[in-house]
Design a protein around this motif. Structure first.
Motif, PDB file in Angstrom:
ATOM      1  N   MET A   1     -57.224   8.222 -20.353  1.00 35.57           N
ATOM      2  CA  MET A   1     -56.322   7.557 -19.413  1.00 35.57           C
ATOM      3  C   MET A   1     -56.496   6.038 -19.419  1.00 35.57           C
ATOM      4  O   MET A   1     -55.523   5.302 -19.249  1.00 35.57           O
ATOM      5  N   ASN A   2     -57.727   5.566 -19.617  1.00 40.02           N
ATOM      6  CA  ASN A   2     -57.976   4.124 -19.542  1.00 40.02           C
ATOM      7  C   ASN A   2     -57.107   3.302 -20.484  1.00 40.02           C
ATOM      8  O   ASN A   2     -56.392   2.398 -20.044  1.00 40.02           O
ATOM      9  N   PRO A   3     -57.144   3.559 -21.809  1.00 37.47           N
ATOM     10  CA  PRO A   3     -56.330   2.723 -22.698  1.00 37.47           C
ATOM     11  C   PRO A   3     -54.840   2.909 -22.483  1.00 37.47           C
ATOM     12  O   PRO A   3     -54.071   1.948 -22.606  1.00 37.47           O
TER      13      PRO A   3
ATOM     14  N   VAL B   1     -59.105  -1.177 -14.721  1.00 35.71           N
ATOM     15  CA  VAL B   1     -58.161  -0.195 -15.249  1.00 35.71           C
ATOM     16  C   VAL B   1     -57.260   0.331 -14.140  1.00 35.71           C
ATOM     17  O   VAL B   1     -56.062   0.535 -14.330  1.00 35.71           O
ATOM     18  N   GLY B   2     -57.835   0.525 -12.946  1.00 37.17           N
ATOM     19  CA  GLY B   2     -57.024   0.931 -11.797  1.00 37.17           C
ATOM     20  C   GLY B   2     -57.001   2.414 -11.535  1.00 37.17           C
ATOM     21  O   GLY B   2     -56.443   2.871 -10.541  1.00 37.17           O
ATOM     22  N   ILE B   3     -57.583   3.205 -12.429  1.00 37.37           N
ATOM     23  CA  ILE B   3     -57.678   4.652 -12.208  1.00 37.37           C
ATOM     24  C   ILE B   3     -59.121   5.079 -12.451  1.00 37.37           C
ATOM     25  O   ILE B   3     -59.705   4.769 -13.488  1.00 37.37           O
ATOM     26  N   HIS B   4     -59.692   5.763 -11.488  1.00 32.75           N
ATOM     27  CA  HIS B   4     -61.074   6.224 -11.609  1.00 32.75           C
ATOM     28  C   HIS B   4     -61.169   7.648 -11.075  1.00 32.75           C
ATOM     29  O   HIS B   4     -60.545   7.991 -10.071  1.00 32.75           O
ATOM     30  N   LEU B   5     -61.976   8.466 -11.751  1.00 35.18           N
ATOM     31  CA  LEU B   5     -62.192   9.836 -11.318  1.00 35.18           C
ATOM     32  C   LEU B   5     -63.444   9.957 -10.461  1.00 35.18           C
ATOM     33  O   LEU B   5     -63.755  11.040  -9.963  1.00 35.18           O
TER      34      LEU B   5
END
Length: 484
Positions: free
Chosen positions: A26-28, A268-272
């Protein structure tokens, strides 16, 4: 290509970005989505229901700039066939089969809904993670262009493709395992330098099938994009482009720490997992005195390996910031919880352990002087983009190949290999940290790392190699959208 103002006067395309539901994938693709949105394109990012639930839980107390960085991106959810509250499973075949059957069906419904909302929301292109090899079929069903997105290095892309086509074999005609593997455009490889799934000791046949299947529908895609940059892998790209061309659009790391085009893009704005604030702690340390340690979002180190790393870090006497995910630090049998509690008490003035952090911000903090890493591709690009020397302790997948390149090709780090007992010992950890931090060899590694930082920045700045490729891709999508 015309200016941004000229582009606004025509109907801009709607790009849907569809990653495989894992942090490293998801990061890239989120960074790719943000850069499309920054160029004023309509962008929708696809997340599974389980991922979105974890994102919401992890965002509690998140910094404001994380939210603002995603404000121009629409997030749509699909089902992966597993209920949000069910336990994680390591059955790769089952998960990918459910993702194809259930995820594919719910993804089609998202496309249908977006297309029904008017001309501005009609989907023009789907950029999909290469592991989701069934997406081109759906794209073709809706007469939508698609882009195969490769999240690893171009060297690994070439290796897998040569094995997939049989141009290179792991064994010779007598079925003996090859010690040396030669692939055009790549340095000579030992078997241990290839991705772990290709090695004779690979226990993960399902993962080997998964990585090979990426290429089964690749020619159905309209474009092939990769998270790298020309200057980093020039010979690899030139060689593979004669067979199966790839267009590099990276390094895809937050813009604020690279080209600076979007100062708000600091994460990145998204973290699990919930990110912890470690910047205040880093602010108390002198420049280039902290060793940052992280093994990514997937690798699970043994208790014995964690203890060796801990003892090596302590013996080095350098400050350290260490990311240990919650799933690695649970109370119970054979866990490291009790050991770490005692270790942290002994090193309270030396180190800090957190469960997750904003890695880009940490790597670019002036107090951080090196990175001890598993050498996943995202972490590799982030280290190169931040100009930090590294110590690599690879675990699996492409990390073995990335480690070879770090040490022998880009010359920005030291590769540590496991002993016969399957561990990297505390003495090796201590020695490598001191080598990077205080020796003449470390000075040379840092000099090389800063060179790659400059080249990475130039690639993404206006007129750079990746910037030109991004503009080319946008122009291609706009052209096909207008002609549709």
């Amino acid at each position: 290509m015309g200016s941004l103002g000229e582009r606004k006067r025509i109907q801009l395309p709607h790009v849907v970005v569809f990653p495989c539901p894992g942090q490293g994938h998801m990061n890239p693709l989120m960074e790719f989505a943000k850069r499309r949105a920054y160029r004023n394109l309509h962008v929708t990012f696809i997340a599974t229901e389980r991922v979105r639930e974890r994102m919401i839980q992890a965002q509690e107390g998140a910094a404001i700039h994380v939210t603002s960085a995603l404000q121009n991106i629409r997030i749509e959810t699909i089902s992966d066939g597993l209920s949000p509250d069910c336990e994680e499973t390591n059955d790769v075949d089952m998960r990918m089969d459910l993702m194809k059957k259930v995820g594919g069906l719910t993804f089609q419904r998202v496309i249908e809904r977006l297309n029904s909302q008017g001309h501005t929301n009609k989907v023009s292109c789907i950029v999909y993670d290469s592991l989701l090899n069934w997406v081109p079929h759906i794209a073709n069903k809706f007469n939508i262009t698609s882009a195969f997105f490769w999240t690893q290095s171009c060297a690994v892309y070439a290796i897998y493709y040569h094995f997939y086509t049989g141009m290179v074999k792991a064994k010779d005609e007598t079925e003996n395992v090859r010690d040396v593997i030669e692939i055009p455009g790549l340095p000579q490889l030992c078997q241990s330098d290839t991705p772990s799934f290709l090695q004779s000791s690979n226990p993960c046949e399902s993962l080997l099938r998964l990585v090979m299947d990426q290429f089964s529908t690749i020619f159905q895609a309209t474009w092939i994009l990769g998270n790298s940059f020309n200057e980093l892998e020039m010979t690899e790209i030139q060689s593979i482009n004669s067979l199966i061309p790839i267009v590099t659009v990276g390094p895809l790391v937050p813009s604020a720490f690279l080209d600076g085009n979007n100062p708000q893009d600091q994460d990145v704005g998204i973290h699990l997992w919930k990110t912890e604030n470690c910047i205040d702690w880093l602010n108390t340390k002198e420049a280039s005195t902290v060793a940052y340690v992280s093994f990514g979002s997937v690798a699970v180190l043994s208790k014995e390996q964690i203890i060796e790393i801990a003892l090596g870090l302590k013996a080095s006497r350098y400050s350290f910031l260490w990311v240990i995910r919650p799933d690695q630090n649970k109370e119970g049998k054979n866990n490291v919880h009790d050991f770490l509690n005692g270790f942290l008490e002994d090193t309270i003035d030396q180190g800090l352990v957190v469960s997750w952090c904003s890695q880009a911000a940490v790597l670019n903090h002036p107090s951080v002087g090196m990175f001890v890493t598993h050498c996943g591709w995202n972490s590799t690009l982030e280290s190169l983009s931040s100009g930090l020397p590294v110590v690599t302790i690879s675990q699996w997948s492409d990390q073995t190949t990335n480690s070879k390149y770090i040490e022998e090709v880009w010359k920005t780090g030291i590769r540590l290999n496991k002993t016969a007992y399957g561990l990297v010992g505390k003495d090796e950890i201590e020695k490598s940290v001191k080598t990077v931090m205080e020796s003449e060899d470390g000075v040379e590694l840092r000099k090389n790392a800063l060179k790659w930082k400059t080249l990475a920045k130039e690639a993404m700045m206006k007129g750079g190699s990746s910037d030109k490729n991004i503009e080319w891709f946008i122009r291609e999508v706009i052209g096909r959208t207008a002609a549709a």
